[in-house]
Design an enzyme around this catalytic site. Sequence first.
Site, PDB file in Angstrom:
ATOM      1  N   GLN A  17       0.821  -1.221   0.000  1.00  0.00           N
ATOM      2  CA  GLN A  17       0.000   0.000   0.000  1.00  0.00           C
ATOM      3  C   GLN A  17       0.851   1.266   0.000  1.00  0.00           C
ATOM      4  OE1 GLN A  17      -3.808   0.019   2.461  1.00  0.00           O
ATOM      5  NE2 GLN A  17      -2.623  -1.536   3.519  1.00  0.00           N
ATOM      6  N   LEU A  42      13.173  -9.821   2.396  1.00  0.00           N
ATOM      7  CA  LEU A  42      13.519  -9.270   3.711  1.00  0.00           C
ATOM      8  C   LEU A  42      13.714 -10.346   4.765  1.00  0.00           C
ATOM      9  CD1 LEU A  42      11.385  -6.019   4.042  1.00  0.00           C
ATOM     10  CD2 LEU A  42      13.603  -6.379   2.980  1.00  0.00           C
ATOM     11  N   TYR A  66       5.587  -7.239   7.627  1.00  0.00           N
ATOM     12  CA  TYR A  66       4.584  -8.279   7.890  1.00  0.00           C
ATOM     13  C   TYR A  66       3.439  -7.562   8.593  1.00  0.00           C
ATOM     14  CZ  TYR A  66       2.750 -12.797   9.586  1.00  0.00           C
ATOM     15  OH  TYR A  66       1.981 -13.914   9.840  1.00  0.00           O
ATOM     16  N   THR A  67       2.303  -7.418   7.924  1.00  0.00           N
ATOM     17  CA  THR A  67       1.216  -6.588   8.449  1.00  0.00           C
ATOM     18  C   THR A  67      -0.025  -7.368   8.870  1.00  0.00           C
ATOM     19  OG1 THR A  67       0.410  -6.216   6.195  1.00  0.00           O
ATOM     20  CG2 THR A  67       1.945  -4.589   7.102  1.00  0.00           C
ATOM     21  N   THR A 106       4.096   1.914  14.049  1.00  0.00           N
ATOM     22  CA  THR A 106       2.648   1.748  14.231  1.00  0.00           C
ATOM     23  C   THR A 106       2.150   2.235  15.582  1.00  0.00           C
ATOM     24  OG1 THR A 106       0.920   0.032  14.375  1.00  0.00           O
ATOM     25  CG2 THR A 106       3.120  -0.600  15.028  1.00  0.00           C
ATOM     26  N   ASP A 107       0.880   2.568  15.626  1.00  0.00           N
ATOM     27  CA  ASP A 107       0.204   2.874  16.886  1.00  0.00           C
ATOM     28  C   ASP A 107       0.166   1.668  17.812  1.00  0.00           C
ATOM     29  OD1 ASP A 107      -1.554   2.025  14.646  1.00  0.00           O
ATOM     30  OD2 ASP A 107      -3.091   1.916  16.187  1.00  0.00           O
ATOM     31  N   TYR A 130       2.777  -8.357  16.619  1.00  0.00           N
ATOM     32  CA  TYR A 130       3.004  -7.336  15.598  1.00  0.00           C
ATOM     33  C   TYR A 130       3.559  -6.063  16.230  1.00  0.00           C
ATOM     34  CZ  TYR A 130       1.950  -3.678  12.201  1.00  0.00           C
ATOM     35  OH  TYR A 130       2.042  -2.598  11.353  1.00  0.00           O
ATOM     36  N   LYS A 134       7.420  -4.360  15.717  1.00  0.00           N
ATOM     37  CA  LYS A 134       7.666  -3.008  15.221  1.00  0.00           C
ATOM     38  C   LYS A 134       8.453  -2.178  16.242  1.00  0.00           C
ATOM     39  CE  LYS A 134       6.074  -1.784  11.699  1.00  0.00           C
ATOM     40  NZ  LYS A 134       6.650  -1.874  10.328  1.00  0.00           N
ATOM     41  N   TRP A 155      -3.889   2.727  11.176  1.00  0.00           N
ATOM     42  CA  TRP A 155      -5.094   2.395  10.411  1.00  0.00           C
ATOM     43  C   TRP A 155      -4.918   2.729   8.922  1.00  0.00           C
ATOM     44  CZ3 TRP A 155     -10.084   3.743  13.645  1.00  0.00           C
ATOM     45  CH2 TRP A 155      -9.934   3.243  14.956  1.00  0.00           C
TER      46      TRP A 155
END
Length: 300
Positions: A17, A42, A66-67, A106-107, A130, A134, A155
Amino acid sequence: MIQDSQRPVLLTGVNGQVGFELARSLQGLGKIVALDRTRLDLANPDQIRAVVRDLKPRIIVNPAAYTAVDAAESDAALAMRLNAEAPAVFAQEAKRIGAALVQYSTDYVFDGTKAGAWAEGDEAKPLSIYGKSKLAAEQAIADSGCHHLIFRTSWVYGLRGRNFLLTMLRLAVERDRLRIVSDQIGAPTWAVTIAALTAQVLAQAAAVGEQGWSEWWTRHTGVYHLTAAGETSWYGFAEAIFEMGGLVTRPEVEPIPSLAYPTPAARPANSRLSNARFAQTFGLCAPHWRDALELCLAGR
């Protein structure tokens, strides 16, 4: 010998994205070498080192990750390899060749218990694999001593890949009624917004010229929050998608608590990130999430 200003920008995750949008937004900053997983794995540290040493980039921009937040709970080794170990290698190599690294976080590094918006200096306590992966990347990059910018966002959505926006548009056709979590609060952030603001920050670095390059990065290295302005819940985000999406029919949306929709990975209830440091440092601000969503949907 190649001059520093002529060294390329290495961009990972070009089919993702954010990576897809960065490949377009970074134009003008020099030659962009945009690689997907077939050209840069990676999960292979030796390949990362080889690619960086061969290209000798001036800037490494790494949105690849990796999401799959829930899948990471049962695939922790791969999540850590891609999200923590790979950025650590990029950071080590960046330090070795005098490059700068742009990394996205990330949040989910926060536990969501704070009443207000999270600042960069607040204690990170991730609830999920996750989030832990991060955060580990952030720490490894800082420990490397390389010039870096770490942008925490939240988000993320767009018109490609897997994300909440595309899921809602698909479900709107398939179902008459949806149940959406309403007690998690954050800022939906368009991938185009992230890419555009990243490019503008890097343009500021380029504008100082060769003499000021290293000093600029020394002054600006660190963690910044980069999200859309405003806040909403997943329920509010869904309602806005259906309101602006130009749908023939809209499904009925029922707000539900997180407890009614259990997931393998725990999510923070409060994902609001303060963008104050980013705005004060770079003189830039993201659009309100509703304005960005409207622009995104106009491009369908």
